[in-house]
Design an enzyme around this catalytic site. Structure first.
Site, PDB file in Angstrom:
ATOM      1  N   ASP A 136      35.280  58.017  43.507  1.00 59.60           N
ATOM      2  CA  ASP A 136      34.613  56.901  44.162  1.00 59.60           C
ATOM      3  C   ASP A 136      33.161  57.227  44.497  1.00 59.60           C
ATOM      4  O   ASP A 136      32.830  58.358  44.872  1.00 59.60           O
ATOM      5  CB  ASP A 136      35.344  56.535  45.450  1.00 59.60           C
ATOM      6  CG  ASP A 136      36.732  55.975  45.186  1.00 59.60           C
ATOM      7  OD1 ASP A 136      36.986  55.539  44.054  1.00 59.60           O
ATOM      8  OD2 ASP A 136      37.551  55.981  46.122  1.00 59.60           O
ATOM      9  N   ARG A 137      32.317  56.216  44.394  1.00 57.54           N
ATOM     10  CA  ARG A 137      30.879  56.400  44.610  1.00 57.54           C
ATOM     11  C   ARG A 137      30.578  57.058  45.956  1.00 57.54           C
ATOM     12  O   ARG A 137      29.733  57.945  46.055  1.00 57.54           O
ATOM     13  CB  ARG A 137      30.184  55.037  44.516  1.00 57.54           C
ATOM     14  CG  ARG A 137      28.678  55.101  44.694  1.00 57.54           C
ATOM     15  CD  ARG A 137      28.061  53.739  44.452  1.00 57.54           C
ATOM     16  NE  ARG A 137      26.621  53.811  44.445  1.00 57.54           N
ATOM     17  CZ  ARG A 137      25.835  52.951  43.800  1.00 57.54           C
ATOM     18  NH1 ARG A 137      26.370  51.952  43.131  1.00 57.54           N
ATOM     19  NH2 ARG A 137      24.527  53.083  43.826  1.00 57.54           N
TER      20      ARG A 137
END
EC number: 5.4.99.-
Length: 310
Positions: A136-137
């Site tokens: 995830d970013r």
């Protein structure tokens, strides 16, 4: 985030370069800015991202553009932190806030793009970079990329067969009565949503995919006795989208900084302004077999400050 601009190429624009067509159709874009937008990965033609300004367009083609790509900041290639590197693959320690691969709006600023530029700067012509798995970013930690296609089949198969072991450190804020103790697991099935994210599936729902996450309490991180924050370790048996985040929230202890699954804005309190965008989820360990020799490999990333016991 602004809405994308959408239109069709008209007969008068048949055979124009994409750059010239955008400069003609989009207010505020001259030829140079149009070329910059295209190179940044903010333009799609018939649902395919196009990054060459000189590509010719045809009447009837659908064009979608995301002007925010012009504001995207590149990740300096020299800032990449290699935990391990050899001729077939690399393991990189991803900083929080950086996507692993291009996002819908732009290709600028992602880890894979920075790796391509790093290899180019080292003299490699048209380097190959393959994304094996995602993170995830807002999360940080270990990510593996292939840099020779020979490594793809083995690493992708290990990931698909759940033989690539991944260990995570997370910081959570338990809801009242949901404090984890010792070790526990969650096997709630997950349904991937078309608009992004996942929800917990119900028994018998054909859309639900099996998911299994193991959690282990590490200790108290901070907070008062009435509102504690805890450190946990997690290990995945499966690799569904947002699996750890959804399972942690489902069990009653959402991850600090997780606005999607935290529900009530968990993670805003007592976090420095510069850290508000980060998710307290860190891919700390990564174990897999060497894609060529088959030797067992194990890698570990340093813990961020939020992930250490006080």
């Amino acid at each position: 985030m602004t809405s994308p601009k959408r239109f069709r190429v008209v007969p008068l624009e048949q055979g124009m370069s994409l750059r010239n067509m955008l400069a003609r159709r989009v207010r505020g874009l001259d030829r140079d800015r149009a070329a910059e937008l295209i190179r940044a990965g903010g333009v799609y033609v018939n649902r395919l991202r196009v990054r060459l300004p000189q590509v010719l367009v045809a009447a009837g083609e659908r064009v979608v553009l995301y002007t925010e790509a012009l504001d995207a900041q590149p990740l300096p290639p020299e800032d990449l932190v290699f935990v391990h590197r050899e001729q077939d693959f690399v393991v990189i320690d991803k900083p929080a806030g950086v996507p692993v691969s291009p996002v819908r709006e732009t290709a600028v600023g992602c880890l894979s793009e920075a790796l391509i530029h790093r290899l180019e700067a080292e003299g490699i012509t048209r380097p190959y970079v393959g994304v094996v798995h995602r993170l995830d970013r807002g999360a940080s930690g270990l990510v593996v990329f292939t840099i020779r296609s020979i490594a793809n089949k083995s690493l992708h198969k290990q990931f698909r067969d759940h033989r690539m072991r991944r260990g995570y450190r997370l910081r959570v804020r338990p809801r009242p009565g949901c404090e984890p103790a010792g070790e526990l697991s969650c096997d709630a099935p997950l349904i991937k949503l078309s608009e992004g994210g996942v929800v917990i599936g119900k028994p018998g729902d054909g859309r639900a995919k099996a998911a299994l996450t193991h959690f282990r309490l590490v200790g108290a991180a901070s907070g008062s006795a009435s509102d504690p924050e805890l450190l946990l370790d997690a290990e995945l048996e499966t690799g569904r989208t947002h699996q750890i985040r959804a399972h942690a929230a489902h069990l009653g202890f959402p991850i600090v900084g997780d606005h999607r699954y935290g529900g009530d804005g968990a993670g805003d309190r007592d976090i420095a302004p510069a850290q508000l965008d980060r998710l307290c989820l860190h891919a700390q360990r990564l174990d897999f077999e060497h894609p060529v020799s088959g030797a067992a490999l194990a890698f570990e990333a340093k813990l961020p400050a939020w992930g250490k016991l006080p």
